[in-house]
Design an enzyme around this catalytic site. Structure first.
Site, mmCIF file in Angstrom:
data_model
loop_
_atom_site.group_PDB
_atom_site.id
_atom_site.type_symbol
_atom_site.label_atom_id
_atom_site.label_comp_id
_atom_site.label_asym_id
_atom_site.label_seq_id
_atom_site.Cartn_x
_atom_site.Cartn_y
_atom_site.Cartn_z
ATOM 1 N N TYR A 87 0.833 -1.207 0.000
ATOM 2 C CA TYR A 87 0.000 0.000 0.000
ATOM 3 C C TYR A 87 0.868 1.257 0.000
ATOM 4 O O TYR A 87 0.658 2.162 -0.815
ATOM 5 C CB TYR A 87 -0.923 0.006 1.213
ATOM 6 C CG TYR A 87 -1.854 1.190 1.257
ATOM 7 C CD1 TYR A 87 -2.850 1.351 0.296
ATOM 8 C CD2 TYR A 87 -1.755 2.156 2.259
ATOM 9 C CE1 TYR A 87 -3.711 2.437 0.324
ATOM 10 C CE2 TYR A 87 -2.614 3.242 2.305
ATOM 11 C CZ TYR A 87 -3.586 3.378 1.335
ATOM 12 O OH TYR A 87 -4.435 4.460 1.362
ATOM 13 N N ASP A 88 1.858 1.300 0.905
ATOM 14 C CA ASP A 88 2.736 2.470 0.990
ATOM 15 C C ASP A 88 3.402 2.757 -0.354
ATOM 16 O O ASP A 88 3.328 3.867 -0.893
ATOM 17 C CB ASP A 88 3.830 2.252 2.045
ATOM 18 C CG ASP A 88 3.270 1.957 3.424
ATOM 19 O OD1 ASP A 88 2.059 2.121 3.611
ATOM 20 O OD2 ASP A 88 4.049 1.562 4.297
ATOM 21 N N PHE A 118 -13.567 1.911 17.694
ATOM 22 C CA PHE A 118 -14.027 2.285 19.023
ATOM 23 C C PHE A 118 -15.550 2.438 19.065
ATOM 24 O O PHE A 118 -16.221 1.943 19.967
ATOM 25 C CB PHE A 118 -13.366 3.586 19.479
ATOM 26 C CG PHE A 118 -11.967 3.405 19.996
ATOM 27 C CD1 PHE A 118 -11.454 2.148 20.235
ATOM 28 C CD2 PHE A 118 -11.152 4.499 20.250
ATOM 29 C CE1 PHE A 118 -10.165 1.972 20.715
ATOM 30 C CE2 PHE A 118 -9.861 4.346 20.730
ATOM 31 C CZ PHE A 118 -9.368 3.069 20.958
ATOM 32 N N VAL A 160 -11.212 5.147 14.883
ATOM 33 C CA VAL A 160 -12.480 5.771 15.266
ATOM 34 C C VAL A 160 -13.636 4.812 15.059
ATOM 35 O O VAL A 160 -14.476 4.627 15.950
ATOM 36 C CB VAL A 160 -12.711 7.068 14.466
ATOM 37 C CG1 VAL A 160 -14.068 7.671 14.809
ATOM 38 C CG2 VAL A 160 -11.611 8.086 14.760
ATOM 39 N N ASN A 217 -6.414 10.796 8.198
ATOM 40 C CA ASN A 217 -7.546 9.989 8.661
ATOM 41 C C ASN A 217 -8.849 10.762 8.513
ATOM 42 O O ASN A 217 -9.099 11.701 9.265
ATOM 43 C CB ASN A 217 -7.345 9.569 10.131
ATOM 44 C CG ASN A 217 -6.322 8.468 10.274
ATOM 45 O OD1 ASN A 217 -5.138 8.688 10.073
ATOM 46 N ND2 ASN A 217 -6.776 7.274 10.607
ATOM 47 N N THR A 232 -0.159 8.460 17.416
ATOM 48 C CA THR A 232 -1.022 9.619 17.177
ATOM 49 C C THR A 232 -1.552 9.577 15.753
ATOM 50 O O THR A 232 -0.894 9.056 14.840
ATOM 51 C CB THR A 232 -0.271 10.942 17.385
ATOM 52 O OG1 THR A 232 0.743 11.088 16.371
ATOM 53 C CG2 THR A 232 0.342 11.012 18.773
ATOM 54 N N ARG A 233 -2.745 10.122 15.560
ATOM 55 C CA ARG A 233 -3.353 10.263 14.244
ATOM 56 C C ARG A 233 -4.002 11.633 14.167
ATOM 57 O O ARG A 233 -4.371 12.220 15.188
ATOM 58 C CB ARG A 233 -4.410 9.181 13.992
ATOM 59 C CG ARG A 233 -3.868 7.748 13.948
ATOM 60 C CD ARG A 233 -2.960 7.541 12.740
ATOM 61 N NE ARG A 233 -2.500 6.164 12.635
ATOM 62 C CZ ARG A 233 -1.374 5.709 13.155
ATOM 63 N NH1 ARG A 233 -0.593 6.535 13.857
ATOM 64 N NH2 ARG A 233 -0.995 4.458 12.991
ATOM 65 N N ARG A 282 -10.264 1.086 11.164
ATOM 66 C CA ARG A 282 -9.622 2.305 11.653
ATOM 67 C C ARG A 282 -10.014 2.571 13.097
ATOM 68 O O ARG A 282 -11.026 2.087 13.590
ATOM 69 C CB ARG A 282 -10.000 3.500 10.773
ATOM 70 C CG ARG A 282 -9.605 3.317 9.333
ATOM 71 C CD ARG A 282 -9.812 4.586 8.543
ATOM 72 N NE ARG A 282 -9.698 4.336 7.106
ATOM 73 C CZ ARG A 282 -9.695 5.292 6.192
ATOM 74 N NH1 ARG A 282 -9.791 6.549 6.553
ATOM 75 N NH2 ARG A 282 -9.594 4.983 4.915
#
Length: 218
Positions: free
Chosen positions: A62-63, A108, A105, A91, A133-134, A103
């Protein structure tokens, strides 16, 4: 699980779209990704940063696929004069997001909704070490930024307290920190996010609640 189709889609798909753009004289947008920076050594990440990518890691399809897609875009721009636009998206979150897309968010919110609805004693999962962190951008802000980019003249690239929390193994090569330097977008497009995370999350939560069939709690 990763597949060769991931990099094939980025490379062959981008080539096909560039060929079409060349034939019809269209302006073309590549929605690239923060993944092109790999696990960055610079924070926040400006567009001039070349990244710190593992080219043979489990995420590299992907990268590197997105990095090659950017290369192809600029090659066609330089050689054929195609009007290109590149945005490195970090994001995005909001309503109508796939519930199981993996992902943070959506994970959760989906886990919380199921816990409340089914009264299951399952924990929330956090990938180790838990200090990653995002940077989150609400979907309407993202759309606004992409429209401004497409209409502009710049090519880019532009980027419950009682519930148990369980630490799980992280994805290999997962970036520890992600935060875009958006000064270029501010200067050239007059764009910056308007929806704060604390305002956008309830909108996304309401959408997930509806789709999961979870009654609203009083």
């Amino acid at each position: 699980m990763v597949f060769p189709q991931t990099i094939k889609t980025n490379v062959i798909g981008t080539l096909n779209m560039l060929g079409l753009a060349k034939r019809v004289g269209a302006r073309i947008l590549l929605t690239s990704t923060s993944e092109v920076y790999g696990d960055p050594l610079i924070h926040p990440q400006p567009e001039t940063y070349w990244g710190n990518v593992n080219p043979i890691g489990v995420r590299s399809c992907y990268d590197e696929g997105k990095r090659v897609a950017e290369t192809l875009m600029f090659d066609y721009h330089r050689q054929h004069g195609i009007q290109i636009r590149i945005a490195r998206i970090f994001n995005t979150y909001g309503p109508r997001m796939n519930i199981d897309d993996g992902r943070v968010v959506s994970n959760f919110i989906a886990q919380l909704k199921l816990l409340f609805a089914l009264y299951r004693g399952e924990p929330l999962t956090v990938q180790k070490p838990g200090t990653q962190t995002r940077s989150f951008c609400y979907v309407s802000d993202m759309v606004d930024g992409l429209i401004r980019l497409m209409e502009g003249e710049n090519t880019g690239p532009l980027i419950n307290p009682e519930i148990e929390i369980k630490m799980v193994e992280n994805t290999p090569d997962d970036p520890r920190q992600r935060k875009p330097d958006i000064s270029k977008a501010k200067e050239l497009l007059g764009w910056e996010p308007k929806v704060k995370l604390r305002d956008g999350l309830p909108l996304m939560e309401e959408d997930f609640r509806s789709r999961l069939g979870v009654p609203k709690r009083n």
